[in-house]
Design a protein around this motif. Sequence first.
Motif, PDB file in Angstrom:
ATOM      1  N   PHE A 122      -2.313  12.114 -12.473  1.00 55.59           N
ATOM      2  CA  PHE A 122      -2.792  11.513 -11.312  1.00 55.59           C
ATOM      3  C   PHE A 122      -2.691  12.753 -10.511  1.00 55.59           C
ATOM      4  N   ASP A 123      -3.860  12.915  -9.439  1.00 57.74           N
ATOM      5  CA  ASP A 123      -3.831  14.089  -8.570  1.00 57.74           C
ATOM      6  C   ASP A 123      -4.441  13.514  -7.437  1.00 57.74           C
ATOM      7  N   PRO A 124      -3.477  12.664  -6.252  1.00 65.90           N
ATOM      8  CA  PRO A 124      -3.865  12.333  -5.008  1.00 65.90           C
ATOM      9  C   PRO A 124      -4.387  13.394  -4.255  1.00 65.90           C
ATOM     10  N   SER A 125      -4.075  14.624  -4.331  1.00 62.35           N
ATOM     11  CA  SER A 125      -4.562  15.819  -3.470  1.00 62.35           C
ATOM     12  C   SER A 125      -5.938  16.082  -3.702  1.00 62.35           C
ATOM     13  N   GLY A 126      -6.857  15.372  -4.701  1.00 62.51           N
ATOM     14  CA  GLY A 126      -8.222  15.888  -4.920  1.00 62.51           C
ATOM     15  C   GLY A 126      -8.133  17.263  -5.507  1.00 62.51           C
ATOM     16  N   GLY A 127      -7.206  17.970  -6.145  1.00 66.45           N
ATOM     17  CA  GLY A 127      -7.299  19.106  -6.675  1.00 66.45           C
ATOM     18  C   GLY A 127      -6.569  20.212  -5.650  1.00 66.45           C
ATOM     19  N   ARG A 128      -5.865  20.012  -4.282  1.00 67.51           N
ATOM     20  CA  ARG A 128      -5.412  20.777  -3.353  1.00 67.51           C
ATOM     21  C   ARG A 128      -4.050  21.287  -3.964  1.00 67.51           C
ATOM     22  N   ARG A 129      -3.321  20.395  -4.752  1.00 70.99           N
ATOM     23  CA  ARG A 129      -2.103  20.756  -5.281  1.00 70.99           C
ATOM     24  C   ARG A 129      -2.290  20.501  -7.031  1.00 70.99           C
ATOM     25  N   ALA A 130      -1.032  20.564  -7.543  1.00 74.25           N
ATOM     26  CA  ALA A 130      -0.915  20.354  -8.865  1.00 74.25           C
ATOM     27  C   ALA A 130      -0.924  18.616  -9.125  1.00 74.25           C
ATOM     28  N   PRO A 131      -1.448  18.212 -10.045  1.00 77.15           N
ATOM     29  CA  PRO A 131      -1.438  16.724 -10.427  1.00 77.15           C
ATOM     30  C   PRO A 131       0.231  16.229 -10.348  1.00 77.15           C
ATOM     31  N   MET A 132       0.291  15.312 -10.329  1.00 74.08           N
ATOM     32  CA  MET A 132       1.884  14.641 -10.305  1.00 74.08           C
ATOM     33  C   MET A 132       2.257  14.254 -11.866  1.00 74.08           C
ATOM     34  N   LYS A 133       3.098  15.158 -12.130  1.00 76.19           N
ATOM     35  CA  LYS A 133       3.313  15.326 -13.778  1.00 76.19           C
ATOM     36  C   LYS A 133       3.995  14.015 -14.367  1.00 76.19           C
ATOM     37  N   GLU A 134       4.441  13.091 -13.654  1.00 79.53           N
ATOM     38  CA  GLU A 134       4.995  11.573 -14.150  1.00 79.53           C
ATOM     39  C   GLU A 134       4.048  10.558 -14.059  1.00 79.53           C
ATOM     40  N   TRP A 135       2.953  10.956 -13.380  1.00 79.36           N
ATOM     41  CA  TRP A 135       2.135   9.785 -13.173  1.00 79.36           C
ATOM     42  C   TRP A 135       0.591   9.927 -13.924  1.00 79.36           C
ATOM     43  N   VAL A 136       0.255   8.738 -14.456  1.00 79.66           N
ATOM     44  CA  VAL A 136      -0.848   8.745 -15.434  1.00 79.66           C
ATOM     45  C   VAL A 136      -1.946   7.728 -14.939  1.00 79.66           C
ATOM     46  N   VAL A 137      -3.215   8.102 -14.560  1.00 78.84           N
ATOM     47  CA  VAL A 137      -4.355   7.398 -14.379  1.00 78.84           C
ATOM     48  C   VAL A 137      -4.888   6.761 -15.933  1.00 78.84           C
ATOM     49  N   VAL A 138      -4.949   5.537 -15.867  1.00 82.17           N
ATOM     50  CA  VAL A 138      -5.638   4.762 -17.254  1.00 82.17           C
ATOM     51  C   VAL A 138      -6.947   4.096 -16.640  1.00 82.17           C
ATOM     52  N   PRO A 139      -8.048   4.620 -17.335  1.00 83.26           N
ATOM     53  CA  PRO A 139      -9.170   3.825 -17.096  1.00 83.26           C
ATOM     54  C   PRO A 139      -9.213   2.336 -17.426  1.00 83.26           C
ATOM     55  N   ALA A 140     -10.329   1.738 -17.012  1.00 83.63           N
ATOM     56  CA  ALA A 140     -10.449   0.396 -16.957  1.00 83.63           C
ATOM     57  C   ALA A 140     -10.850  -0.161 -18.430  1.00 83.63           C
ATOM     58  N   GLY A 141     -11.390   1.001 -19.072  1.00 79.81           N
ATOM     59  CA  GLY A 141     -11.808   0.795 -20.628  1.00 79.81           C
ATOM     60  C   GLY A 141     -10.260   0.516 -21.334  1.00 79.81           C
TER      61      GLY A 141
ATOM     62  N   ASP B 156     -10.944   4.492  -6.211  1.00 77.93           N
ATOM     63  CA  ASP B 156     -11.965   5.865  -6.498  1.00 77.93           C
ATOM     64  C   ASP B 156     -12.313   5.782  -8.059  1.00 77.93           C
ATOM     65  N   GLU B 157     -11.360   5.660  -8.882  1.00 76.79           N
ATOM     66  CA  GLU B 157     -11.635   5.488 -10.354  1.00 76.79           C
ATOM     67  C   GLU B 157     -11.633   4.238 -11.263  1.00 76.79           C
ATOM     68  N   SER B 158     -11.619   3.171 -10.140  1.00 81.01           N
ATOM     69  CA  SER B 158     -11.204   1.804 -10.845  1.00 81.01           C
ATOM     70  C   SER B 158     -10.241   1.936 -12.009  1.00 81.01           C
ATOM     71  N   ALA B 159      -9.135   2.313 -11.877  1.00 81.15           N
ATOM     72  CA  ALA B 159      -8.188   2.705 -12.731  1.00 81.15           C
ATOM     73  C   ALA B 159      -6.840   2.397 -12.401  1.00 81.15           C
ATOM     74  N   MET B 160      -5.955   1.827 -13.400  1.00 83.04           N
ATOM     75  CA  MET B 160      -4.334   1.851 -13.045  1.00 83.04           C
ATOM     76  C   MET B 160      -3.761   2.885 -13.071  1.00 83.04           C
ATOM     77  N   VAL B 161      -2.601   3.062 -12.235  1.00 81.03           N
ATOM     78  CA  VAL B 161      -1.908   4.544 -12.119  1.00 81.03           C
ATOM     79  C   VAL B 161      -0.474   3.999 -12.344  1.00 81.03           C
TER      80      VAL B 161
ATOM     81  N   GLN C 155       0.708  -1.165   0.030  1.00 82.89           N
ATOM     82  CA  GLN C 155       0.112  -0.208   0.060  1.00 82.89           C
ATOM     83  C   GLN C 155       0.936   1.063  -0.056  1.00 82.89           C
ATOM     84  N   MET C 156       0.604   2.415  -0.753  1.00 80.43           N
ATOM     85  CA  MET C 156       1.170   3.601  -0.689  1.00 80.43           C
ATOM     86  C   MET C 156       0.290   4.469  -1.424  1.00 80.43           C
TER      87      MET C 156
END
Length: 105
Positions: free
Chosen positions: A71-90, A45-50, A25-26
Amino acid sequence: MDARKRYDEIADDLAAQNADVELGQMMGMPAIKRGGKMVGGFSNDESAMVFKLPDEEAREHALALAGAHLFDPSGGRRAPMKEWVVVPAGHADRWTELAAKALAQ
């Protein structure tokens, strides 16, 4: 196939094939770690791989998939993580390829 089940299959395969890969877990989510550093995970939350994709070409390729975003683990409180991508289950059929790229970084 259920998105979480697909993630678990990919994560288990990576851990079985690579002695330095561990699962845990992280950042509040299931994580794939190599050498103690997170390279991927599953957003419940998004049923997606990061994926952590420091290579710009690999990251842009992933971001070009419909619904993919930084990817934005802060929920909009900070800028998204520029090297991390959320790819949906589709696009779960691309997760194995992207996981390999993340692992290779």
